[in-house]
Design an enzyme around this catalytic site. Structure first.
Site, PDB file in Angstrom:
ATOM      1  N   LYS A   1       1.783  -4.090   6.268  1.00  0.00           N
ATOM      2  CA  LYS A   1       2.327  -4.046   4.903  1.00  0.00           C
ATOM      3  C   LYS A   1       3.794  -3.612   4.919  1.00  0.00           C
ATOM      4  O   LYS A   1       4.586  -4.046   4.089  1.00  0.00           O
ATOM      5  CB  LYS A   1       1.506  -3.080   4.044  1.00  0.00           C
TER       6      LYS A   1
ATOM      7  N   THR B   1       0.833  -1.198   0.000  1.00  0.00           N
ATOM      8  CA  THR B   1       0.000   0.000   0.000  1.00  0.00           C
ATOM      9  C   THR B   1       0.869   1.250   0.000  1.00  0.00           C
ATOM     10  O   THR B   1       1.934   1.276   0.644  1.00  0.00           O
ATOM     11  CB  THR B   1      -0.954   0.015   1.210  1.00  0.00           C
TER      12      THR B   1
ATOM     13  N   TYR C   1      -2.886  -1.967  10.287  1.00  0.00           N
ATOM     14  CA  TYR C   1      -2.972  -2.607   8.958  1.00  0.00           C
ATOM     15  C   TYR C   1      -1.822  -2.125   8.073  1.00  0.00           C
ATOM     16  O   TYR C   1      -1.099  -2.923   7.486  1.00  0.00           O
ATOM     17  CB  TYR C   1      -4.327  -2.300   8.288  1.00  0.00           C
ATOM     18  N   HIS C   2      -1.683  -0.783   7.951  1.00  0.00           N
ATOM     19  CA  HIS C   2      -0.622  -0.266   7.089  1.00  0.00           C
ATOM     20  C   HIS C   2       0.756  -0.743   7.582  1.00  0.00           C
ATOM     21  O   HIS C   2       1.645  -1.022   6.785  1.00  0.00           O
ATOM     22  CB  HIS C   2      -0.673   1.266   7.046  1.00  0.00           C
TER      23      HIS C   2
ATOM     24  N   SER D   1      -1.753   3.024  10.436  1.00  0.00           N
ATOM     25  CA  SER D   1      -2.627   2.084  11.165  1.00  0.00           C
ATOM     26  C   SER D   1      -1.863   0.779  11.343  1.00  0.00           C
ATOM     27  O   SER D   1      -0.846   0.547  10.677  1.00  0.00           O
ATOM     28  CB  SER D   1      -3.920   1.807  10.382  1.00  0.00           C
TER      29      SER D   1
HETATM   30  N1  USQ Z   1     -12.117   9.176   4.848  1.00  0.00           N
HETATM   31  C1  USQ Z   1     -13.064  10.169   5.004  1.00  0.00           C
HETATM   32  N2  USQ Z   1     -14.368   9.807   5.073  1.00  0.00           N
HETATM   33  C2  USQ Z   1     -14.785   8.516   4.967  1.00  0.00           C
HETATM   34  C3  USQ Z   1     -13.823   7.507   4.800  1.00  0.00           C
HETATM   35  C4  USQ Z   1     -12.485   7.874   4.746  1.00  0.00           C
HETATM   36  O1  USQ Z   1     -12.751  11.362   5.094  1.00  0.00           O
HETATM   37  O2  USQ Z   1     -16.008   8.284   5.044  1.00  0.00           O
HETATM   38  C5  USQ Z   1     -10.695   9.546   4.735  1.00  0.00           C
HETATM   39  C6  USQ Z   1      -9.774   8.849   5.733  1.00  0.00           C
HETATM   40  O3  USQ Z   1      -9.715   9.551   6.938  1.00  0.00           O
HETATM   41  C7  USQ Z   1      -8.464   8.834   4.960  1.00  0.00           C
HETATM   42  C8  USQ Z   1      -8.874   8.748   3.502  1.00  0.00           C
HETATM   43  O4  USQ Z   1     -10.250   9.115   3.465  1.00  0.00           O
HETATM   44  O5  USQ Z   1      -7.767  10.019   5.164  1.00  0.00           O
HETATM   45  C9  USQ Z   1      -8.732   7.378   2.893  1.00  0.00           C
HETATM   46  O6  USQ Z   1      -9.457   6.448   3.683  1.00  0.00           O
HETATM   47  P1  USQ Z   1      -9.951   5.051   3.068  1.00  0.00           P
HETATM   48  O7  USQ Z   1     -10.783   4.378   4.115  1.00  0.00           O
HETATM   49  O8  USQ Z   1     -10.549   5.242   1.717  1.00  0.00           O
HETATM   50  O9  USQ Z   1      -8.572   4.306   2.798  1.00  0.00           O
HETATM   51  P2  USQ Z   1      -7.518   3.659   3.804  1.00  0.00           P
HETATM   52  O10 USQ Z   1      -8.041   3.406   5.153  1.00  0.00           O
HETATM   53  O11 USQ Z   1      -6.281   4.475   3.718  1.00  0.00           O
HETATM   54  O12 USQ Z   1      -7.263   2.228   3.156  1.00  0.00           O
HETATM   55  C10 USQ Z   1      -7.621   1.917   1.818  1.00  0.00           C
HETATM   56  C11 USQ Z   1      -7.767   0.409   1.686  1.00  0.00           C
HETATM   57  C12 USQ Z   1      -6.414  -0.247   1.960  1.00  0.00           C
HETATM   58  C13 USQ Z   1      -5.369   0.358   1.056  1.00  0.00           C
HETATM   59  C14 USQ Z   1      -5.320   1.865   1.226  1.00  0.00           C
HETATM   60  C15 USQ Z   1      -4.402   2.559   0.284  1.00  0.00           C
HETATM   61  O13 USQ Z   1      -8.754  -0.076   2.584  1.00  0.00           O
HETATM   62  O14 USQ Z   1      -6.529  -1.646   1.749  1.00  0.00           O
HETATM   63  O15 USQ Z   1      -4.099  -0.173   1.367  1.00  0.00           O
HETATM   64  O16 USQ Z   1      -6.630   2.387   0.940  1.00  0.00           O
HETATM   65  S1  USQ Z   1      -3.625   3.976   1.015  1.00  0.00           S
HETATM   66  O17 USQ Z   1      -4.644   4.754   1.712  1.00  0.00           O
HETATM   67  O18 USQ Z   1      -3.054   4.731  -0.018  1.00  0.00           O
HETATM   68  O19 USQ Z   1      -2.696   3.470   1.977  1.00  0.00           O
END
Ligand code: USQ
Length: 391
Positions: free
Chosen positions: A185, A144, A181-182, A179
């Site tokens: 990875k 990720t 989770y992260h 997190s």
């Molecule tokens: N967020 C909001 N509102 C929401 C949901 C999320 O503002 O209703 C924000 C979160 O706070 C965060 C961002 O949107 O800042 C991204 O959140 P997300 O839930 O879309 O993504 P994340 O938790 O980071 O994880 C997802 C996948 C994971 C992958 C990752 C890529 O679940 O498997 O590894 O995206 S990355 O984020 O680039 O690490």
């Protein structure tokens, strides 16, 4: 090629398996079906109704004439992984078989320990099996881009040239994941970099951004091939959530001020990136890292794009800045490189208004299945282990 897709029943793994099969490869899906069990555990469900794995594979054979084999394998069971690799002697394995949700990993101690054990030990098992049984097999692993966090410098692809006290070296890019989770990875990446070096294995780590969309050319061929569309606050990714919130008449839940900027990628580009990595394999002993995203957006920027596309469909939406349940920077610099996959020929699908309208239309199609309760974030980064506190 013969390709085993570990985690081939999940959100990214299923469309990848179909795409590789359609491309003429012999595909085997290895999966322990745990993603379906987490839905039951959390009381959530995909917006789209998901067929059983048997129905999915029969439907695929029906429409394509191609057979995908399924093996119910848990990656924590190294003997089963070894037996599978020994039986098929794959040219490549794609490894998606991990707990993929940051909020899930932050529920409590139990879920953090499960996430890291499942992800790190599963990957280690696969690494050792490949070293012992199939050392020329190319391991394509989904990491990720969140491994890097949000540093105040440009994010490179895995490595950075550093000058320190007059000396220079190319070193792993610093990791500041957000997190447990992260973090899992990050641990995987370290294990893979070390394993590739000492066992002389070819490894590609795909540092993927936030995926949006759910349908691909292949999943659209038959209703039984439909892919997951998660929108709940644990497994739903932000853009898919905003689209479902818009059609449900729920406010778009921007966490904090919404300045959080991330790399995003359409699911149709996810499968293409994996295909490109397989078509252009790593060398023996090489641990290479590709950043797998196509464009950057802030969360508030995405909410506004969804609001505009929704308005064009006659849907009134409201943006709500809810208290951020996560501990993350909301105002920060962000600029990440994604040149490697573009150089290999990736032609990105852009997040146009038409594209968002099509996501909204998918959500509208299944509007009756939306459970509004599951949209509300309940896991907070700041208050872990409610269960532990109670004991
Ligand atoms: N967020 C909001 N509102 C929401 C949901 C999320 O503002 O209703 C924000 C979160 O706070 C965060 C961002 O949107 O800042 C991204 O959140 P997300 O839930 O879309 O993504 P994340 O938790 O980071 O994880 C997802 C996948 C994971 C992958 C990752 C890529 O679940 O498997 O590894 O995206 S990355 O984020 O680039 O690490």
């Amino acid at each position: 090629m013969t390709i085993i897709v570990f985690g081939g029943d999940g959100f990214c793994g299923w469309p990848t398996s179909l795409h590789l099969s359609n491309d003429g490869h012999d595909v085997v899906i290895a999966d322990n079906l745990s993603r379906r069990r987490w839905d039951v555990e959390l009381g959530v469900a995909s917006l789209t109704p998901i067929a059983t794995v048997e129905e999915r594979l029969a439907a695929w054979e029906g429409v394509s004439g191609r057979c995908i084999e399924f093996a119910e394998v848990d990656m924590l069971d190294a003997d089963s992984v070894a037996e599978l690799i020994d039986r098929h002697r794959p040219d490549a394995v794609v490894h998606y078989a991990e707990q993929s949700s940051a909020p899930y990993s932050m529920i409590d101690r139990e879920h953090a320990v499960f996430t890291q054990t499942n992800n790190v030990v599963g990957t280690l098992n696969l690494l050792f099996v490949l070293a012992e049984v199939a050392p020329t097999c190319h391991l394509v692993k989904l990491g990720t881009i969140g491994e890097y966090g949000t540093p105040n410098i440009d994010i490179e692809e895995g490595f950075i040239e550093v000058e320190h006290n007059g000396r220079r070296d190319v070193l792993p890019f610093p990791k500041q994941p957000g997190s447990f989770y992260h973090l899992s990875k990050v641990h995987d990446s370290h294990n893979l970099a070390f394993g590739a070096r000492v066992y002389n294995l070819p490894v590609t780590d795909l540092n993927q951004g936030v995926v949006y969309g759910n349908a691909t050319r292949e999943t659209a061929l038959d209703p039984r091939l439909v892919n997951r569309f998660d929108y709940d606050a644990i497994f739903g990714t932000v853009l898919n959530r905003f689209c479902v919130e818009a059609v449900a008449g729920h406010a778009l839940t921007v966490y904090g001020n919404g300045g959080q900027t991330r790399g995003f990628i359409n699911i149709r580009d996810t499968i293409r990136c994996v295909q490109l990595a397989i078509d252009h394999p790593a060398e023996q002993g090489d641990f290479r890292v590709f950043n797998q995203f196509t464009e950057q957006h802030s969360v508030i920027g995405l909410a506004r794009l969804v609001q505009r596309a929704a308005a064009s469909l006659g849907l009134e939406t409201r943006i709500e800045h809810v208290d951020n349940p996560r501990v993350e920077a909301e105002t920060h610099y962000y600029r990440a490189s994604n040149e490697s996959l573009l150089a290999l020929g990736l032609e990105p699908h852009r997040l146009t208004e038409t594209e968002i309208r099509s996501l909204l239309c998918s959500a509208l199609e299944w509007r009756d299945r939306i459970a509004p309760d599951t949209l509300v974030p309940r896991v907070t980064w700041r208050r872990p282990a409610q269960r532990l506190a109670a004991t």
